[in-house]
Design a protein around this motif. Structure first.
Motif, PDB file in Angstrom:
ATOM      1  N   ILE A 118       0.624  -1.353   0.172  1.00 34.71           N
ATOM      2  CA  ILE A 118      -0.142  -0.022   0.016  1.00 34.71           C
ATOM      3  C   ILE A 118       1.042   1.140  -0.087  1.00 34.71           C
ATOM      4  CG2 ILE A 118      -0.121   0.102   2.625  1.00 34.71           C
ATOM      5  CD1 ILE A 118      -3.203   0.857   1.905  1.00 34.71           C
ATOM      6  N   SER A 119       0.439   2.401  -0.624  1.00 34.03           N
ATOM      7  CA  SER A 119       1.129   3.434  -0.730  1.00 34.03           C
ATOM      8  C   SER A 119       0.455   4.722  -0.427  1.00 34.03           C
ATOM      9  CB  SER A 119       1.768   3.734  -2.269  1.00 34.03           C
ATOM     10  OG  SER A 119       3.082   2.822  -2.496  1.00 34.03           O
ATOM     11  N   PHE A 120       0.603   5.594   0.465  1.00 32.13           N
ATOM     12  CA  PHE A 120      -0.121   6.800   0.695  1.00 32.13           C
ATOM     13  C   PHE A 120       0.328   7.976  -0.054  1.00 32.13           C
ATOM     14  CE2 PHE A 120      -0.765   4.344   4.642  1.00 32.13           C
ATOM     15  CZ  PHE A 120      -1.915   4.139   4.823  1.00 32.13           C
ATOM     16  N   PHE A 121      -0.505   8.339  -0.980  1.00 34.08           N
ATOM     17  CA  PHE A 121      -0.054   9.592  -1.749  1.00 34.08           C
ATOM     18  C   PHE A 121      -0.541  10.837  -1.134  1.00 34.08           C
ATOM     19  CE2 PHE A 121      -0.970  12.782  -5.095  1.00 34.08           C
ATOM     20  CZ  PHE A 121       0.463  13.019  -5.523  1.00 34.08           C
ATOM     21  N   VAL A 122       0.106  11.918  -0.655  1.00 31.19           N
ATOM     22  CA  VAL A 122      -0.491  12.940   0.017  1.00 31.19           C
ATOM     23  C   VAL A 122      -0.525  14.267  -0.526  1.00 31.19           C
ATOM     24  CG1 VAL A 122      -0.202  11.749   2.247  1.00 31.19           C
ATOM     25  CG2 VAL A 122       1.673  13.211   1.288  1.00 31.19           C
ATOM     26  N   GLY A 123       0.114  14.279  -1.651  1.00 31.52           N
ATOM     27  CA  GLY A 123       0.335  15.566  -2.482  1.00 31.52           C
ATOM     28  C   GLY A 123       1.345  16.379  -1.734  1.00 31.52           C
ATOM     29  N   GLY A 124       2.105  16.004  -0.783  1.00 35.57           N
ATOM     30  CA  GLY A 124       3.064  16.626  -0.126  1.00 35.57           C
ATOM     31  C   GLY A 124       3.898  15.694   0.827  1.00 35.57           C
ATOM     32  N   SER A 125       3.868  15.678   2.046  1.00 32.42           N
ATOM     33  CA  SER A 125       4.643  15.013   3.097  1.00 32.42           C
ATOM     34  C   SER A 125       3.838  14.248   3.966  1.00 32.42           C
ATOM     35  CB  SER A 125       5.678  15.572   3.865  1.00 32.42           C
ATOM     36  OG  SER A 125       6.454  16.201   2.721  1.00 32.42           O
ATOM     37  N   PHE A 126       4.240  12.992   3.927  1.00 29.97           N
ATOM     38  CA  PHE A 126       3.010  12.054   4.982  1.00 29.97           C
ATOM     39  C   PHE A 126       3.453  12.699   6.517  1.00 29.97           C
ATOM     40  CE2 PHE A 126       2.443   8.440   7.971  1.00 29.97           C
ATOM     41  CZ  PHE A 126       1.323   8.080   7.364  1.00 29.97           C
ATOM     42  N   PHE A 127       4.440  13.240   6.721  1.00 33.72           N
ATOM     43  CA  PHE A 127       4.878  13.550   8.267  1.00 33.72           C
ATOM     44  C   PHE A 127       4.182  15.027   8.374  1.00 33.72           C
ATOM     45  CE2 PHE A 127       8.052  10.636   7.288  1.00 33.72           C
ATOM     46  CZ  PHE A 127       8.104   9.565   8.261  1.00 33.72           C
ATOM     47  N   GLU A 128       3.414  15.515   7.470  1.00 32.08           N
ATOM     48  CA  GLU A 128       2.697  16.665   7.762  1.00 32.08           C
ATOM     49  C   GLU A 128       1.503  16.445   8.388  1.00 32.08           C
ATOM     50  OE1 GLU A 128       2.415  19.919   4.790  1.00 32.08           O
ATOM     51  OE2 GLU A 128       3.704  18.799   3.637  1.00 32.08           O
ATOM     52  N   ILE A 129       1.065  15.066   8.521  1.00 31.95           N
ATOM     53  CA  ILE A 129      -0.085  14.615   9.101  1.00 31.95           C
ATOM     54  C   ILE A 129       0.234  14.484  10.644  1.00 31.95           C
ATOM     55  CG2 ILE A 129      -1.703  12.524   9.670  1.00 31.95           C
ATOM     56  CD1 ILE A 129      -1.010  11.653   6.607  1.00 31.95           C
ATOM     57  N   PRO A 130      -0.719  15.173  11.520  1.00 30.97           N
ATOM     58  CA  PRO A 130      -0.163  15.080  13.013  1.00 30.97           C
ATOM     59  C   PRO A 130       0.068  13.605  13.834  1.00 30.97           C
ATOM     60  CG  PRO A 130      -2.039  16.203  12.494  1.00 30.97           C
ATOM     61  CD  PRO A 130      -1.962  15.747  11.250  1.00 30.97           C
ATOM     62  N   TYR A 131       1.053  13.713  14.409  1.00 30.96           N
ATOM     63  CA  TYR A 131       1.592  12.377  14.997  1.00 30.96           C
ATOM     64  C   TYR A 131       0.659  11.452  15.384  1.00 30.96           C
ATOM     65  CZ  TYR A 131       3.590   9.464  18.424  1.00 30.96           C
ATOM     66  OH  TYR A 131       4.171   8.310  19.326  1.00 30.96           O
ATOM     67  N   LYS A 132      -0.278  11.926  16.144  1.00 29.14           N
ATOM     68  CA  LYS A 132      -1.294  10.906  16.713  1.00 29.14           C
ATOM     69  C   LYS A 132      -2.092  10.285  15.648  1.00 29.14           C
ATOM     70  CE  LYS A 132      -5.257  10.272  19.916  1.00 29.14           C
ATOM     71  NZ  LYS A 132      -6.261   9.962  18.964  1.00 29.14           N
ATOM     72  N   GLU A 133      -2.600  10.868  14.528  1.00 25.44           N
ATOM     73  CA  GLU A 133      -3.370  10.519  13.224  1.00 25.44           C
ATOM     74  C   GLU A 133      -2.317   9.630  12.409  1.00 25.44           C
ATOM     75  OE1 GLU A 133      -5.959  13.511  11.590  1.00 25.44           O
ATOM     76  OE2 GLU A 133      -5.220  14.898  13.164  1.00 25.44           O
ATOM     77  N   ARG A 134      -1.225  10.042  12.260  1.00 18.84           N
ATOM     78  CA  ARG A 134      -0.292   8.843  11.496  1.00 18.84           C
ATOM     79  C   ARG A 134      -0.141   7.868  12.115  1.00 18.84           C
ATOM     80  NH1 ARG A 134       3.797  13.381  12.168  1.00 18.84           N
ATOM     81  NH2 ARG A 134       5.725  12.400  13.316  1.00 18.84           N
ATOM     82  N   CYS A 135       0.127   7.759  13.310  1.00 18.82           N
ATOM     83  CA  CYS A 135       0.294   6.635  14.133  1.00 18.82           C
ATOM     84  C   CYS A 135      -0.790   5.550  14.200  1.00 18.82           C
ATOM     85  CB  CYS A 135       0.723   6.599  15.415  1.00 18.82           C
ATOM     86  SG  CYS A 135       2.386   7.495  15.605  1.00 18.82           S
ATOM     87  N   GLU A 136      -2.111   6.198  14.055  1.00 20.46           N
ATOM     88  CA  GLU A 136      -3.279   5.657  14.296  1.00 20.46           C
ATOM     89  C   GLU A 136      -3.747   4.869  12.707  1.00 20.46           C
ATOM     90  OE1 GLU A 136      -6.329   8.472  15.280  1.00 20.46           O
ATOM     91  OE2 GLU A 136      -5.982   8.183  17.264  1.00 20.46           O
ATOM     92  N   LEU A 137      -3.281   5.788  11.802  1.00 21.88           N
ATOM     93  CA  LEU A 137      -3.335   5.356  10.326  1.00 21.88           C
ATOM     94  C   LEU A 137      -2.477   4.220  10.037  1.00 21.88           C
ATOM     95  CD1 LEU A 137      -4.498   5.612   7.304  1.00 21.88           C
ATOM     96  CD2 LEU A 137      -2.611   7.316   7.198  1.00 21.88           C
ATOM     97  N   ILE A 138      -1.220   4.278  10.537  1.00 20.19           N
ATOM     98  CA  ILE A 138      -0.132   3.135  10.266  1.00 20.19           C
ATOM     99  C   ILE A 138      -0.579   1.808  11.100  1.00 20.19           C
ATOM    100  CG2 ILE A 138       2.369   2.417  10.643  1.00 20.19           C
ATOM    101  CD1 ILE A 138       1.876   4.326   8.119  1.00 20.19           C
TER     102      ILE A 138
END
Length: 322
Positions: free
Chosen positions: A98-118
């Motif tokens: 799976i690849s996440f295309f964000v049109g920028g940087s994955f690490f612009e997602i707030p810490y809590k939300e990106r951890c939940e997503l992964i």
């Protein structure tokens, strides 16, 4: 003024979206470099956006931020995890990566939300690898370890766009705002943590009247440099034209012509012959939909498209023959 501030606050507080208006995912057929068998990579589009585009109007070939802004302000809000869950349910096929295309940087997602997503990905045992994109300056040892801790036994691949190893082309033409030391530092962090690095190489930068041969020369230097620095793979992004970009302005004024398929074939052969790592070929279309892209004449376009698709789906060099 009060109304304007209120609207700005609403935009800042909006979450990502799920909507019938936009295609939020698609399956890309990808060759396994070890077996040459075709696997399914699910691309999920998250409307995160790019701080660099907001700050500077972005890279010269990119028109994605305009679409992100539209998506975030005209549709109903959902969380990133809800987007993931909704999109995976659409497909009956087995998803290998799976690849996440964000049109920028994955690490612009707030810490809590990106951890939940992964962490959510651990509910899908068939997914073996996860690829995320970021600008190199956002890569830190801590941020990568956080992802690895959430990911379990799945392999992580980090992709970022160097585009060209030529400093002038990268920053003055592509407008990346990326110095060499920054991406070397990021690569070293990733290599130390045993994370695969994928480098995007932009083939045929938006330079007025640049020839295909000049574009191939720049791309080959970038490919060699990427492998020298430890890249696991490179992906050739063969310039296509999207609106709301500097590249579009060159194209509509007759000062830029997309690559020919013959040139892409030549570049693929030369890059693979280096035998330094995996050479992937990106598709010639994306979101937003381009208005022009690489081609030949109508007599042989279909043959080349078929050949390139077969290569993407197998990574078998023997197929690159016409």
């Amino acid at each position: 003024m009060e109304k304007r501030n209120e609207n700005k606050e609403i935009m800042n507080n909006m979450k990502p979206v799920i909507t019938d208006k936009y295609e939020m995912s698609y399956i890309r057929k990808m060759g396994n470099p070890k077996t040459h068998k075709t696997e399914n990579e699910l691309i999920i589009i998250l409307p995160v956006g790019c701080y660099w585009a907001k700050k500077t109007d972005g890279c010269s070939y990119c028109g994605y931020q305009t679409l992100v802004d539209e998506m975030r302000t005209t549709t109903a809000p959902y969380t990133y995890v809800e987007i993931l869950q909704t999109e995976i349910k659409k497909y009956a096929e087995n998803i290998d990566r799976i690849s996440f295309f964000v049109g920028g940087s994955f690490f612009e997602i707030p810490y809590k939300e990106r951890c939940e997503l992964i962490s959510e990905l651990n509910n899908y045992q068939n997914i073996k690898e996860v690829c995320i994109e970021t600008r190199p300056e956002l890569v830190t040892k801590e941020s990568i370890k956080d992802i690895l801790d959430c990911l379990g036994n799945k392999k992580l691949q980090i992709a970022f766009g160097v585009e060209s190893s030529n400093e002038y082309i990268r920053n003055q033409i592509h407008k990346k705002g990326l110095d060499e030391n920054t991406y070397i530092k990021a690569m070293n962090i990733l290599l130390d943590l045993n994370v695969h690095v994928l480098i995007y190489v932009f083939v045929k930068p938006p330079i007025p009247y640049i020839t295909d041969d000049e574009a191939i020369d720049d791309a080959m230097k970038t490919i060699k440099d990427s492998f020298d620095k430890g890249a696991y793979a490179v992906e050739l992004e063969c310039g296509y034209i999207v609106e709301n970009s500097d590249m579009y302005n060159l194209y509509k004024n007759g000062r830029y012509k997309p690559l020919s398929f013959w040139s892409i074939q030549k570049l693929l052969k030369n890059a693979i012959a280096l035998n330094r790592g995996i050479v992937r070929l990106a598709y010639f279309s994306d979101t937003p939909k381009p208005i022009a892209g690489p081609s030949n004449c109508e007599k042989c376009n279909d043959k080349f498209i078929k050949m390139f698709d077969e290569y993407r789906e197998t990574l078998d060099l023997s197929l690159i023959t016409i």
